[in-house]
Design a protein around this motif. Structure first.
Motif, PDB file in Angstrom:
ATOM      1  N   TRP A   1       0.745  -1.259   0.032  1.00  0.00           N
ATOM      2  CA  TRP A   1       0.015  -0.177  -0.091  1.00  0.00           C
ATOM      3  C   TRP A   1       0.642   1.127   0.042  1.00  0.00           C
ATOM      4  O   TRP A   1       0.308   2.273  -0.672  1.00  0.00           O
ATOM      5  N   GLN A   2       1.869   1.241   0.814  1.00  0.00           N
ATOM      6  CA  GLN A   2       3.008   2.256   0.832  1.00  0.00           C
ATOM      7  C   GLN A   2       3.446   2.457  -0.479  1.00  0.00           C
ATOM      8  O   GLN A   2       3.574   3.711  -1.109  1.00  0.00           O
ATOM      9  N   ARG A   3       3.820   1.561  -1.473  1.00  0.00           N
ATOM     10  CA  ARG A   3       4.298   1.617  -2.485  1.00  0.00           C
ATOM     11  C   ARG A   3       3.308   2.095  -3.413  1.00  0.00           C
ATOM     12  O   ARG A   3       3.762   3.122  -4.603  1.00  0.00           O
ATOM     13  N   TRP A   4       2.089   1.725  -3.410  1.00  0.00           N
ATOM     14  CA  TRP A   4       0.997   2.225  -4.241  1.00  0.00           C
ATOM     15  C   TRP A   4       0.927   3.715  -4.155  1.00  0.00           C
ATOM     16  O   TRP A   4       0.624   4.543  -4.839  1.00  0.00           O
ATOM     17  N   ALA A   5       0.702   4.042  -2.776  1.00  0.00           N
ATOM     18  CA  ALA A   5       0.513   5.611  -2.625  1.00  0.00           C
ATOM     19  C   ALA A   5       1.749   6.492  -3.007  1.00  0.00           C
ATOM     20  O   ALA A   5       1.606   7.874  -3.383  1.00  0.00           O
ATOM     21  N   ASN A   6       2.885   6.057  -2.784  1.00  0.00           N
ATOM     22  CA  ASN A   6       4.213   6.597  -3.278  1.00  0.00           C
ATOM     23  C   ASN A   6       4.291   7.001  -4.679  1.00  0.00           C
ATOM     24  O   ASN A   6       4.860   7.687  -5.256  1.00  0.00           O
ATOM     25  N   VAL A   7       3.808   5.946  -5.419  1.00  0.00           N
ATOM     26  CA  VAL A   7       3.641   6.070  -6.968  1.00  0.00           C
ATOM     27  C   VAL A   7       2.983   7.320  -7.295  1.00  0.00           C
ATOM     28  O   VAL A   7       3.802   8.033  -8.202  1.00  0.00           O
ATOM     29  N   GLY A   8       1.824   7.529  -6.835  1.00  0.00           N
ATOM     30  CA  GLY A   8       1.073   9.071  -6.876  1.00  0.00           C
ATOM     31  C   GLY A   8       1.873  10.091  -6.595  1.00  0.00           C
ATOM     32  O   GLY A   8       2.016  11.106  -7.479  1.00  0.00           O
ATOM     33  N   ILE A   9       2.471   9.967  -5.449  1.00  0.00           N
ATOM     34  CA  ILE A   9       3.206  11.219  -4.985  1.00  0.00           C
ATOM     35  C   ILE A   9       4.554  11.332  -5.834  1.00  0.00           C
ATOM     36  O   ILE A   9       4.708  12.512  -6.159  1.00  0.00           O
ATOM     37  N   GLN A  10       5.119  10.444  -6.332  1.00  0.00           N
ATOM     38  CA  GLN A  10       6.186  10.436  -7.080  1.00  0.00           C
ATOM     39  C   GLN A  10       5.796  11.067  -8.488  1.00  0.00           C
ATOM     40  O   GLN A  10       6.608  11.713  -8.958  1.00  0.00           O
TER      41      GLN A  10
END
Length: 174
Positions: free
Chosen positions: A128-137
Motif C-alpha cells: 500500500w505504501q508503494r502504491w501511495a508513493n507512486v502517485g506522489i512521485q
C-alpha cells in the motif's frame, strides 16, 4: 560397533580354555583397543556436534524470539528471521535428548506461527505504501518538469531542493 561385538564374542568362544599364542593375543587386544578408541572418538565428535547444533539453535531463538513481541518489526528483519526459522525446522539436527528436541521444535514452530501473519501484514502495508508513493512521485515528476518554464535560477534551485526532499520521503518505489 556391531562387528566388533560379534568378533569379540567369537574370540571368547574360540579361545575359551585353549592356550593362545601371546603374539596373536596381543595383536587382538591392540586391534580391539584401536577400534574402541575410534568408537569413543566418534561418540565424542557426535556429542560435540549435538552441542554445537543446540548452541546454534539457542542463538537463533535468542535472536528470533525477541522479534515476536517487537512492535516495530521491519519487513527485512522479519523475512530474514522467518527464513532462518524455516531452514532450522527443515533440517532440525538430532539433539542430546528428546525433550530438548521437542522444546526446540515447539519454540521454532511458535516463532514461525507468530511471524508469518505479522510478515503478511508488513508486506501488505509495504504494498500500500508503494502504491501511495507512486502517485506522489508522479506528482513530483510533473512539478520538476514544470520547472523548465521557470526563469529565475534561484527559485528553480530552491524548488528543486524542496522537490528532492519530498522525493526522499516517498522513495520507497523505484
Amino acid at each position: 560397533r556391531g562387528r566388533l561385538t560379534e568378533e569379540s564374542r567369537e574370540w571368547r568362544d574360540l579361545t575359551a580354555g585353549l592356550p593362545i599364542d601371546a603374539e596373536i593375543a596381543e595383536q587382538y587386544r591392540s586391534v580391539a583397543a584401536r577400534v574402541a578408541a575410534r568408537e569413543s572418538e566418534a561418540r565424542e565428535q557426535e556429542a560435540r556436534a549435538r552441542d554445537a547444533a543446540l548452541y546454534r539453535l539457542h542463538c537463533l531463538l535468542g535472536r528470533v524470539e525477541p522479534l515476536l513481541v517487537k512492535p516495530d518489526l521491519t519487513l527485512p528483519a522479519g523475512e530474514r528471521a522467518i527464513g532462518e526459522v524455516r531452514a532450522a525446522l527443515a533440517d532440525l539436527p538430532p539433539l542430546l535428548s528428546k525433550a530438548e528436541h521437542d522444546d526446540i521444535a515447539r519454540r521454532l514452530k511458535n516463532a514461525q506461527s507468530v511471524l508469518t501473519p505479522r510478515l503478511q501484514e508488513l508486506r501488505d502495508l509495504a504494498g500500500w505504501q508503494r502504491w501511495a508513493n507512486v502517485g506522489i512521485q508522479e506528482q513530483l515528476c510533473e512539478q520538476m518538469e514544470a520547472l523548465r518554464q521557470a526563469e529565475d535560477p534561484e527559485k528553480i534551485a530552491s524548488q528543486v531542493h524542496d522537490l528532492q526532499q519530498q522525493w526522499r520521503q516517498a522513495a520507497d518505489v523505484s
